[in-house]
Write a protein that holds these residues in place. Structure first.
Motif, PDB file in Angstrom:
ATOM      1  N   ALA A 223       0.871  -1.183   0.000  1.00  0.00           N
ATOM      2  CA  ALA A 223       0.000   0.000   0.000  1.00  0.00           C
ATOM      3  C   ALA A 223       0.899   1.220   0.000  1.00  0.00           C
ATOM      4  O   ALA A 223       1.903   1.255   0.713  1.00  0.00           O
ATOM      5  CB  ALA A 223      -0.906   0.008   1.227  1.00  0.00           C
ATOM      6  N   ILE A 224       0.574   2.210  -0.816  1.00  0.00           N
ATOM      7  CA  ILE A 224       1.437   3.390  -0.909  1.00  0.00           C
ATOM      8  C   ILE A 224       0.616   4.674  -0.921  1.00  0.00           C
ATOM      9  O   ILE A 224      -0.563   4.680  -1.290  1.00  0.00           O
ATOM     10  CB  ILE A 224       2.338   3.362  -2.151  1.00  0.00           C
ATOM     11  CG1 ILE A 224       1.513   3.569  -3.429  1.00  0.00           C
ATOM     12  CG2 ILE A 224       3.149   2.090  -2.236  1.00  0.00           C
ATOM     13  CD1 ILE A 224       2.353   3.855  -4.649  1.00  0.00           C
ATOM     14  N   THR A 225       1.257   5.739  -0.506  1.00  0.00           N
ATOM     15  CA  THR A 225       0.743   7.098  -0.672  1.00  0.00           C
ATOM     16  C   THR A 225       1.932   7.978  -1.047  1.00  0.00           C
ATOM     17  O   THR A 225       3.003   7.862  -0.459  1.00  0.00           O
ATOM     18  CB  THR A 225       0.114   7.631   0.633  1.00  0.00           C
ATOM     19  OG1 THR A 225      -1.063   6.884   0.927  1.00  0.00           O
ATOM     20  CG2 THR A 225      -0.269   9.096   0.486  1.00  0.00           C
ATOM     21  N   ILE A 226       1.746   8.834  -2.033  1.00  0.00           N
ATOM     22  CA  ILE A 226       2.756   9.824  -2.392  1.00  0.00           C
ATOM     23  C   ILE A 226       2.174  11.190  -2.082  1.00  0.00           C
ATOM     24  O   ILE A 226       1.022  11.473  -2.400  1.00  0.00           O
ATOM     25  CB  ILE A 226       3.152   9.717  -3.869  1.00  0.00           C
ATOM     26  CG1 ILE A 226       3.759   8.336  -4.147  1.00  0.00           C
ATOM     27  CG2 ILE A 226       4.154  10.821  -4.244  1.00  0.00           C
ATOM     28  CD1 ILE A 226       4.091   8.087  -5.601  1.00  0.00           C
ATOM     29  N   ALA A 227       2.968  12.026  -1.441  1.00  0.00           N
ATOM     30  CA  ALA A 227       2.462  13.328  -1.013  1.00  0.00           C
ATOM     31  C   ALA A 227       3.479  14.426  -1.300  1.00  0.00           C
ATOM     32  O   ALA A 227       4.684  14.189  -1.367  1.00  0.00           O
ATOM     33  CB  ALA A 227       2.131  13.309   0.479  1.00  0.00           C
ATOM     34  N   ARG A 228       2.958  15.625  -1.476  1.00  0.00           N
ATOM     35  CA  ARG A 228       3.802  16.821  -1.563  1.00  0.00           C
ATOM     36  C   ARG A 228       3.648  17.590  -0.258  1.00  0.00           C
ATOM     37  O   ARG A 228       2.534  17.896   0.170  1.00  0.00           O
ATOM     38  CB  ARG A 228       3.395  17.696  -2.743  1.00  0.00           C
ATOM     39  CG  ARG A 228       4.201  18.998  -2.838  1.00  0.00           C
ATOM     40  CD  ARG A 228       3.992  19.683  -4.175  1.00  0.00           C
ATOM     41  NE  ARG A 228       2.577  19.855  -4.459  1.00  0.00           N
ATOM     42  CZ  ARG A 228       2.027  19.701  -5.676  1.00  0.00           C
ATOM     43  NH1 ARG A 228       2.779  19.356  -6.687  1.00  0.00           N
ATOM     44  NH2 ARG A 228       0.740  19.889  -5.855  1.00  0.00           N
ATOM     45  N   ARG A 229       4.774  17.871   0.380  1.00  0.00           N
ATOM     46  CA  ARG A 229       4.757  18.580   1.668  1.00  0.00           C
ATOM     47  C   ARG A 229       4.924  20.076   1.391  1.00  0.00           C
ATOM     48  O   ARG A 229       5.994  20.663   1.548  1.00  0.00           O
ATOM     49  CB  ARG A 229       5.850  18.029   2.580  1.00  0.00           C
ATOM     50  CG  ARG A 229       5.729  16.527   2.761  1.00  0.00           C
ATOM     51  CD  ARG A 229       6.515  15.952   3.890  1.00  0.00           C
ATOM     52  NE  ARG A 229       7.812  16.545   4.105  1.00  0.00           N
ATOM     53  CZ  ARG A 229       8.915  16.214   3.443  1.00  0.00           C
ATOM     54  NH1 ARG A 229       8.860  15.296   2.488  1.00  0.00           N
ATOM     55  NH2 ARG A 229      10.065  16.769   3.726  1.00  0.00           N
ATOM     56  N   THR A 230       3.823  20.695   0.968  1.00  0.00           N
ATOM     57  CA  THR A 230       3.854  22.045   0.425  1.00  0.00           C
ATOM     58  C   THR A 230       4.301  23.087   1.440  1.00  0.00           C
ATOM     59  O   THR A 230       4.975  24.056   1.091  1.00  0.00           O
ATOM     60  CB  THR A 230       2.457  22.406  -0.124  1.00  0.00           C
ATOM     61  OG1 THR A 230       2.075  21.417  -1.074  1.00  0.00           O
ATOM     62  CG2 THR A 230       2.464  23.779  -0.774  1.00  0.00           C
ATOM     63  N   ARG A 231       3.931  22.911   2.686  1.00  0.00           N
ATOM     64  CA  ARG A 231       4.311  23.901   3.700  1.00  0.00           C
ATOM     65  C   ARG A 231       4.822  23.176   4.935  1.00  0.00           C
ATOM     66  O   ARG A 231       4.329  22.114   5.292  1.00  0.00           O
ATOM     67  CB  ARG A 231       3.119  24.793   4.057  1.00  0.00           C
ATOM     68  CG  ARG A 231       3.482  26.002   4.913  1.00  0.00           C
ATOM     69  CD  ARG A 231       2.315  26.970   5.043  1.00  0.00           C
ATOM     70  NE  ARG A 231       1.161  26.369   5.686  1.00  0.00           N
ATOM     71  CZ  ARG A 231      -0.058  26.294   5.154  1.00  0.00           C
ATOM     72  NH1 ARG A 231      -0.273  26.775   3.946  1.00  0.00           N
ATOM     73  NH2 ARG A 231      -1.060  25.742   5.810  1.00  0.00           N
ATOM     74  N   GLN A 232       5.820  23.768   5.577  1.00  0.00           N
ATOM     75  CA  GLN A 232       6.421  23.158   6.758  1.00  0.00           C
ATOM     76  C   GLN A 232       6.844  24.249   7.741  1.00  0.00           C
ATOM     77  O   GLN A 232       6.852  25.437   7.419  1.00  0.00           O
ATOM     78  CB  GLN A 232       7.647  22.320   6.367  1.00  0.00           C
ATOM     79  CG  GLN A 232       8.743  23.138   5.702  1.00  0.00           C
ATOM     80  CD  GLN A 232       9.900  22.284   5.213  1.00  0.00           C
ATOM     81  OE1 GLN A 232       9.838  21.077   5.233  1.00  0.00           O
ATOM     82  NE2 GLN A 232      10.975  22.920   4.777  1.00  0.00           N
ATOM     83  N   TYR A 233       7.188  23.805   8.933  1.00  0.00           N
ATOM     84  CA  TYR A 233       7.681  24.733   9.954  1.00  0.00           C
ATOM     85  C   TYR A 233       8.839  24.089  10.691  1.00  0.00           C
ATOM     86  O   TYR A 233       8.727  22.942  11.127  1.00  0.00           O
ATOM     87  CB  TYR A 233       6.575  25.090  10.960  1.00  0.00           C
ATOM     88  CG  TYR A 233       7.052  26.057  12.021  1.00  0.00           C
ATOM     89  CD1 TYR A 233       7.066  27.424  11.760  1.00  0.00           C
ATOM     90  CD2 TYR A 233       7.536  25.601  13.241  1.00  0.00           C
ATOM     91  CE1 TYR A 233       7.531  28.321  12.713  1.00  0.00           C
ATOM     92  CE2 TYR A 233       8.006  26.494  14.196  1.00  0.00           C
ATOM     93  CZ  TYR A 233       7.999  27.850  13.923  1.00  0.00           C
ATOM     94  OH  TYR A 233       8.470  28.732  14.858  1.00  0.00           O
ATOM     95  N   PRO A 234       9.968  24.795  10.832  1.00  0.00           N
ATOM     96  CA  PRO A 234      10.315  26.078  10.215  1.00  0.00           C
ATOM     97  C   PRO A 234      10.340  25.980   8.687  1.00  0.00           C
ATOM     98  O   PRO A 234      10.409  24.882   8.124  1.00  0.00           O
ATOM     99  CB  PRO A 234      11.704  26.388  10.767  1.00  0.00           C
ATOM    100  CG  PRO A 234      11.836  25.528  11.992  1.00  0.00           C
ATOM    101  CD  PRO A 234      11.054  24.299  11.704  1.00  0.00           C
ATOM    102  N   LEU A 235      10.338  27.133   8.025  1.00  0.00           N
ATOM    103  CA  LEU A 235      10.190  27.171   6.583  1.00  0.00           C
ATOM    104  C   LEU A 235      11.372  26.566   5.848  1.00  0.00           C
ATOM    105  O   LEU A 235      11.218  25.963   4.792  1.00  0.00           O
ATOM    106  CB  LEU A 235       9.980  28.620   6.108  1.00  0.00           C
ATOM    107  CG  LEU A 235       8.656  29.274   6.513  1.00  0.00           C
ATOM    108  CD1 LEU A 235       8.627  30.715   6.050  1.00  0.00           C
ATOM    109  CD2 LEU A 235       7.483  28.506   5.909  1.00  0.00           C
ATOM    110  N   ASP A 236      12.603  26.724   6.390  1.00  0.00           N
ATOM    111  CA  ASP A 236      13.777  26.277   5.650  1.00  0.00           C
ATOM    112  C   ASP A 236      13.975  24.759   5.720  1.00  0.00           C
ATOM    113  O   ASP A 236      13.955  24.058   4.718  1.00  0.00           O
ATOM    114  CB  ASP A 236      15.034  27.018   6.117  1.00  0.00           C
ATOM    115  CG  ASP A 236      15.154  27.061   7.631  1.00  0.00           C
ATOM    116  OD1 ASP A 236      14.337  26.437   8.314  1.00  0.00           O
ATOM    117  OD2 ASP A 236      16.090  27.712   8.131  1.00  0.00           O
TER     118      ASP A 236
END
Length: 314
Positions: A223-236
């Motif tokens: 079973a798989i999921t592919i995701a884009r982690r568009t925003r994170q904290y801290p930003l860098d």
């Protein structure tokens, strides 16, 4: 008629990653107990039936405590879940001992080490022809001084088991040679010098960061999921993602499948990649041989990883 004994899940961590596992299993009526240390957020869940403090901070002490729970307190047959680097390594290194009493959801050490130690991760990438960022492994300040990279670069821990300001930050940005030497000397006070990597910075933010997440059985993704982690904290260099969305990305899926197949991986794994617009390639940045922080999102996409892992163990 004899009463049927329902064996449950024993979580070896209590931070927020474990909270998603607790909720997934608890909502399905599976008894959940948790070993708690400094992080206790998961232990506050209404689904946790018992909270057990670790009695020792050493690996030997923790293994002894688990074996005692199994032999003296009728916990034999329960399923162990690891959601941190330390607990994953603990179970992997003591796989033979623990598997005699518990159902395990972590692979043995000869498999897990390829994802746990990022030096081995990048070595395997090179052998398999999987794109990865340029990385150097100086074993001393003198070796770091001899490097001539294109700045900026980052300093990054090869393993993230210890919890300190270097491993918590995930990476330190370095803009010139003077800063490289100062930051390296600082990092060497927090982790072993041989565990400090110097790595190129791949430009772009969260929109270029992707994760391939899978439940595997001996190298085969079930079973798989592919995701884009568009925003994170801290930003860098985010310690946590704050906006994640499922996507399709065949390029990442192809290389990730080769990685898990090569090591014969079983269990949950997250492979983090970043798209490098300079050459149009997705480059493998990290591998987590355990549940990852935002795994609960996958349930909304129809892939309940903790429950699937429970089913696999049974």
């Amino acid at each position: 008629m004899a009463r049927r004994i329902i064996r449950g899940a024993l979580l070896l961590d209590a931070e927020y990653t474990a909270l998603g596992i607790v909720r997934s299993l608890g909502r399905r009526g599976i008894p959940v107990a948790i070993m708690s240390g400094d992080h206790r957020i998961a232990a506050t869940s209404r689904y946790v039936r018992r909270r057990i403090p670790w009695s020792d901070t050493s690996d030997a002490g923790r293994v002894a405590q688990l074996l005692s729970l199994a032999t003296e307190h009728t916990w034999a047959g329960w399923t162990l879940f690891a959601s941190s680097d330390r607990s994953a390594r603990l179970v992997a290194e003591h796989h033979a001992e623990l598997s005699s009493y518990f159902r395990l959801t972590t692979a043995p050490w000869d498999v897990v080490r390829w994802a746990y130690d990022k030096r081995l991760t990048y070595q395997l990438c090179a052998e398999l022809g999987i794109d990865a960022p340029w990385t150097a492994y100086p074993r001393s300040l003198a070796e770091a001084a001899a490097l001539d990279p294109e700045y900026p670069v980052i300093l990054k821990p090869a393993v993230k088991e210890q919890y300190n300001r270097f491993t918590r930050a995930k990476a330190w940005l370095v803009r010139d040679r003077g800063e490289l030497l100062a930051r390296y000397a600082d990092a060497a006070t927090l982790v072993a010098a041989g565990e400090i990597m110097v790595q190129e910075v791949i430009p772009g933010g969260g929109e270029a960061q992707f994760s391939y997440c899978a439940l595997c059985d001996r190298g085969e993704p079930l079973a798989i999921t592919i995701a884009r982690r568009t925003r994170q904290y801290p930003l860098d260099f985010g310690a946590g993602s704050t906006f994640v969305e499922t996507v399709e990305c065949p390029a990442i899926e192809e290389s990730a499948r080769r990685f898990v197949e090569a090591i014969g991986y079983s269990g949950l794994i997250e492979l983090e990649s970043k798209y490098d617009h300079r050459d149009g390639r997705y480059k493998l940045m990290d591998a987590n041989p355990r549940a990852w922080a935002w795994h609960s999102l996958a349930q909304r996409a129809g892939v309940d990883f903790p429950y699937l892992l429970w089913q696999q163990a049974h």
